[in-house]
Write a protein that holds these residues in place. Structure first.
Motif, PDB file in Angstrom:
ATOM      1  N   GLU A 143       0.808  -1.216   0.000  1.00 17.81           N
ATOM      2  CA  GLU A 143       0.000   0.000   0.000  1.00 17.81           C
ATOM      3  C   GLU A 143       0.844   1.270   0.000  1.00 17.81           C
ATOM      4  OE1 GLU A 143      -2.786  -0.254   3.193  1.00 17.81           O
ATOM      5  OE2 GLU A 143      -3.972  -1.839   2.224  1.00 17.81           O
ATOM      6  N   LEU A 144       2.163   1.133   0.034  1.00 19.22           N
ATOM      7  CA  LEU A 144       3.034   2.302  -0.047  1.00 19.22           C
ATOM      8  C   LEU A 144       3.158   2.823  -1.478  1.00 19.22           C
ATOM      9  CD1 LEU A 144       5.975   1.196   2.302  1.00 19.22           C
ATOM     10  CD2 LEU A 144       4.003   2.636   2.870  1.00 19.22           C
ATOM     11  N   PHE A 145       2.763   2.006  -2.449  1.00 20.21           N
ATOM     12  CA  PHE A 145       2.898   2.377  -3.852  1.00 20.21           C
ATOM     13  C   PHE A 145       1.701   3.200  -4.308  1.00 20.21           C
ATOM     14  CE2 PHE A 145       5.582  -1.250  -3.298  1.00 20.21           C
ATOM     15  CZ  PHE A 145       6.631  -1.096  -4.195  1.00 20.21           C
ATOM     16  N   SER A 146       1.974   4.304  -4.975  1.00 18.92           N
ATOM     17  CA  SER A 146       0.920   5.066  -5.630  1.00 18.92           C
ATOM     18  C   SER A 146       0.573   4.401  -6.955  1.00 18.92           C
ATOM     19  CB  SER A 146       1.384   6.507  -5.876  1.00 18.92           C
ATOM     20  OG  SER A 146       1.667   7.160  -4.654  1.00 18.92           O
ATOM     21  N   PRO A 147      -0.603   4.694  -7.514  1.00 20.54           N
ATOM     22  CA  PRO A 147      -0.964   4.090  -8.803  1.00 20.54           C
ATOM     23  C   PRO A 147       0.110   4.344  -9.859  1.00 20.54           C
ATOM     24  CG  PRO A 147      -2.867   5.163  -7.832  1.00 20.54           C
ATOM     25  CD  PRO A 147      -1.691   5.524  -6.964  1.00 20.54           C
ATOM     26  N   GLY A 148       0.502   3.293 -10.532  1.00 25.80           N
ATOM     27  CA  GLY A 148       1.501   3.401 -11.586  1.00 25.80           C
ATOM     28  C   GLY A 148       2.930   3.216 -11.119  1.00 25.80           C
ATOM     29  N   GLN A 149       3.178   3.293  -9.816  1.00 28.11           N
ATOM     30  CA  GLN A 149       4.541   3.119  -9.322  1.00 28.11           C
ATOM     31  C   GLN A 149       4.922   1.644  -9.301  1.00 28.11           C
ATOM     32  OE1 GLN A 149       4.487   5.190  -5.480  1.00 28.11           O
ATOM     33  NE2 GLN A 149       5.871   6.707  -6.347  1.00 28.11           N
ATOM     34  N   ILE A 159      11.946  -0.957  -2.766  1.00 27.78           N
ATOM     35  CA  ILE A 159      10.962  -2.035  -2.844  1.00 27.78           C
ATOM     36  C   ILE A 159      10.376  -1.998  -4.246  1.00 27.78           C
ATOM     37  CG2 ILE A 159       8.869  -3.043  -1.878  1.00 27.78           C
ATOM     38  CD1 ILE A 159       9.350  -1.395   0.621  1.00 27.78           C
ATOM     39  N   GLN A 160      10.222  -3.167  -4.840  1.00 31.00           N
ATOM     40  CA  GLN A 160       9.710  -3.271  -6.204  1.00 31.00           C
ATOM     41  C   GLN A 160       8.506  -4.198  -6.208  1.00 31.00           C
ATOM     42  OE1 GLN A 160      12.752  -3.286  -9.292  1.00 31.00           O
ATOM     43  NE2 GLN A 160      11.756  -5.070 -10.205  1.00 31.00           N
ATOM     44  N   VAL A 192       2.755   6.922 -14.628  1.00 27.35           N
ATOM     45  CA  VAL A 192       3.150   5.578 -15.044  1.00 27.35           C
ATOM     46  C   VAL A 192       4.621   5.533 -15.437  1.00 27.35           C
ATOM     47  CG1 VAL A 192       2.588   5.847 -17.509  1.00 27.35           C
ATOM     48  CG2 VAL A 192       2.414   3.593 -16.429  1.00 27.35           C
ATOM     49  N   ALA A 193       5.187   6.691 -15.830  1.00 28.38           N
ATOM     50  CA  ALA A 193       6.590   6.743 -16.247  1.00 28.38           C
ATOM     51  C   ALA A 193       7.540   7.050 -15.093  1.00 28.38           C
ATOM     52  CB  ALA A 193       6.772   7.780 -17.355  1.00 28.38           C
ATOM     53  N   ASP A 194       7.000   7.291 -13.910  1.00 27.78           N
ATOM     54  CA  ASP A 194       7.854   7.544 -12.738  1.00 27.78           C
ATOM     55  C   ASP A 194       8.260   6.201 -12.143  1.00 27.78           C
ATOM     56  OD1 ASP A 194       9.196   8.597 -10.579  1.00 27.78           O
ATOM     57  OD2 ASP A 194       7.374   9.022  -9.434  1.00 27.78           O
ATOM     58  N   LEU A 195       9.167   5.522 -12.812  1.00 29.02           N
ATOM     59  CA  LEU A 195       9.473   4.135 -12.470  1.00 29.02           C
ATOM     60  C   LEU A 195      10.270   3.988 -11.184  1.00 29.02           C
ATOM     61  CD1 LEU A 195      10.255   2.615 -15.980  1.00 29.02           C
ATOM     62  CD2 LEU A 195       8.085   2.748 -14.750  1.00 29.02           C
ATOM     63  N   ASN A 196      10.999   5.018 -10.791  1.00 25.49           N
ATOM     64  CA  ASN A 196      11.758   4.902  -9.542  1.00 25.49           C
ATOM     65  C   ASN A 196      11.008   5.494  -8.352  1.00 25.49           C
ATOM     66  OD1 ASN A 196      12.010   7.610 -10.051  1.00 25.49           O
ATOM     67  ND2 ASN A 196      14.249   7.658  -9.994  1.00 25.49           N
ATOM     68  N   GLY A 197       9.798   5.975  -8.594  1.00 27.92           N
ATOM     69  CA  GLY A 197       8.922   6.383  -7.509  1.00 27.92           C
ATOM     70  C   GLY A 197       9.370   7.592  -6.720  1.00 27.92           C
ATOM     71  N   ASP A 205      14.410   7.993 -14.620  1.00 24.82           N
ATOM     72  CA  ASP A 205      13.348   7.083 -15.049  1.00 24.82           C
ATOM     73  C   ASP A 205      13.665   6.467 -16.409  1.00 24.82           C
ATOM     74  OD1 ASP A 205      11.370   7.536 -12.839  1.00 24.82           O
ATOM     75  OD2 ASP A 205      11.549   9.582 -13.576  1.00 24.82           O
ATOM     76  N   ILE A 206      14.239   7.259 -17.302  1.00 28.40           N
ATOM     77  CA  ILE A 206      14.631   6.729 -18.611  1.00 28.40           C
ATOM     78  C   ILE A 206      15.690   5.644 -18.436  1.00 28.40           C
ATOM     79  CG2 ILE A 206      15.729   7.292 -20.813  1.00 28.40           C
ATOM     80  CD1 ILE A 206      14.460  10.069 -20.610  1.00 28.40           C
ATOM     81  N   ALA A 207      16.687   5.924 -17.594  1.00 27.24           N
ATOM     82  CA  ALA A 207      17.747   4.944 -17.361  1.00 27.24           C
ATOM     83  C   ALA A 207      17.187   3.680 -16.721  1.00 27.24           C
ATOM     84  CB  ALA A 207      18.831   5.559 -16.479  1.00 27.24           C
ATOM     85  N   PHE A 208      16.242   3.853 -15.786  1.00 27.29           N
ATOM     86  CA  PHE A 208      15.629   2.697 -15.130  1.00 27.29           C
ATOM     87  C   PHE A 208      14.882   1.843 -16.144  1.00 27.29           C
ATOM     88  CE2 PHE A 208      12.193   0.454 -13.071  1.00 27.29           C
ATOM     89  CZ  PHE A 208      12.762  -0.049 -11.918  1.00 27.29           C
ATOM     90  N   PHE A 209      14.104   2.497 -17.025  1.00 29.51           N
ATOM     91  CA  PHE A 209      13.326   1.737 -18.006  1.00 29.51           C
ATOM     92  C   PHE A 209      14.241   0.988 -18.970  1.00 29.51           C
ATOM     93  CE2 PHE A 209      11.186   1.290 -22.116  1.00 29.51           C
ATOM     94  CZ  PHE A 209      10.100   0.521 -21.727  1.00 29.51           C
ATOM     95  N   ILE A 210      15.283   1.653 -19.454  1.00 25.00           N
ATOM     96  CA  ILE A 210      16.208   0.995 -20.383  1.00 25.00           C
ATOM     97  C   ILE A 210      16.858  -0.210 -19.717  1.00 25.00           C
ATOM     98  CG2 ILE A 210      18.373   1.269 -21.650  1.00 25.00           C
ATOM     99  CD1 ILE A 210      17.563   4.196 -22.128  1.00 25.00           C
ATOM    100  N   SER A 211      17.301  -0.035 -18.467  1.00 17.79           N
ATOM    101  CA  SER A 211      17.934  -1.132 -17.745  1.00 17.79           C
ATOM    102  C   SER A 211      16.962  -2.285 -17.525  1.00 17.79           C
ATOM    103  CB  SER A 211      18.471  -0.626 -16.405  1.00 17.79           C
ATOM    104  OG  SER A 211      19.020  -1.677 -15.650  1.00 17.79           O
TER     105      SER A 211
END
Length: 218
Positions: A143-149, A159-160, A192-197, A205-211
Motif C-alpha cells: 500500500e506504499l505504492f501510488s498508482p503506476g509506481q 521495494i519493487q 506511469v513513467a515515474d518508475l523509480n517512484g 526514469d529513462i535509465a531505469f526503463f532501459i535497464s
C-alpha cells in the motif's frame, strides 16, 4: 549457498546469513520459530525467499505461529542484493481459490524495524503481500505504492512490485507496446513513467526503463 529448511528455531537476537535462496517445506509453524531472530539475505545477484504465512491482514495484535520472522536485512552497505519473494511451496496457509501466502516481519518488542534494505539493494515483492512491523506500527508494503509506481525508495534501497518492471501493460511480454506506454507517459507527465517512484519524471526514469527492458523478467 541455497538453504532449504524443514525446521528452524531462533534464539532471541540471533541472525541467519543466507547467500543464496531460502526455501522451506514446513507446514507446522511450531517447527519454524523465527519471530525472535533476523534473516540476513546478503548474497550477490538474485536471491529468492519463500513466504509461508496466512494473510491475516492488518491491524494485528499477535502473529505468533504464522511463519513470521523477527526481521529481514536485505543486502549489505557495500554489496547490492536483489531479493525476490516467492510462494512456490504450499506451506498450508494459502487462502480460498489458492490465494498466495504472505510475509510478516514483526520487528522486535524493543521497537526495531522489521525490514532493513542496505546499499541500494531491492526487495522485490513479486506480486505477493508483505507486512512489516516498524517503530510507528505495522505497514502493508504494497500500500506504499501510488498508482503506476513499480519501485519506491525504502530505507537505503528500494521495494519493487514485480519481477518485470518494464512490462508496463502487464501482459507478460516486454516489447514495443511497453516502450510506447513509457514514452507517451513520460511526454505527458503521466505517473506511469515515474518508475523509480521519486515523484519526478527525469533521466533517472529513462535509465531505469532501459535497464529494466534490457534485463527482461528476473
Amino acid at each position: 549457498m541455497d538453504e532449504h529448511l524443514s525446521q528452524l528455531s531462533f534464539a532471541t537476537g540471533t541472525a541467519l546469513h543466507v547467500g543464496g535462496d531460502l526455501t522451506h517445506t514446513a507446514t507446522n509453524e511450531d517447527d519454524h520459530a523465527t519471530r525472535n531472530g533476523t534473516i540476513c539475505m546478503d548474497g550477490t545477484g538474485v536471491q529468492h525467499f519463500e513466504v509461508a504465512g496466512a494473510d491475516l491482514g492488518l491491524p494485528i495484535d499477535d502473529i505468533a505461529n504464522n511463519f513470521n520472522w523477527g526481521a529481514m536485512v536485505v543486502g549489505q552497505s557495500t554489496q547490492t542484493t536483489n531479493v525476490i519473494l516467492q510462494d512456490v511451496i504450499d506451506n498450508g496457509n494459502r487462502g480460498p481459490n489458492d490465494t498466495p501466502e504472505v510475509l510478516y516481519l514483526s520487528g522486535f518488542p524493543q521497537g526495531d524495524n522489521g525490514l532493513s534494505i542496505r546499499g541500494g539493494s531491492v526487495l522485490n515483492l513479486n506480486g505477493l503481500d508483505a507486512y512489516v512491523g516498524t517503530v510507528n506500527g505495522w505497514v502493508h508494503l504494497n500500500e506504499l505504492f501510488s498508482p503506476g509506481q513499480l519501485r519506491i525508495p525504502y530505507d537505503d534501497g528500494f521495494i519493487q512490485l514485480t519481477v518485470c518492471p518494464a512490462d508496463l501493460n502487464d501482459d507478460g511480454v516486454i516489447d514495443l507496446n511497453d516502450i510506447n506506454i513509457f514514452s507517451n507517459g513520460f511526454l505527458s507527465s503521466d505517473p506511469v513513467a515515474d518508475l523509480n517512484g521519486d515523484g519526478l519524471l527525469d533521466l533517472d526514469d529513462i535509465a531505469f526503463f532501459i535497464s529494466a527492458f534490457n534485463a527482461g523478467c528476473m
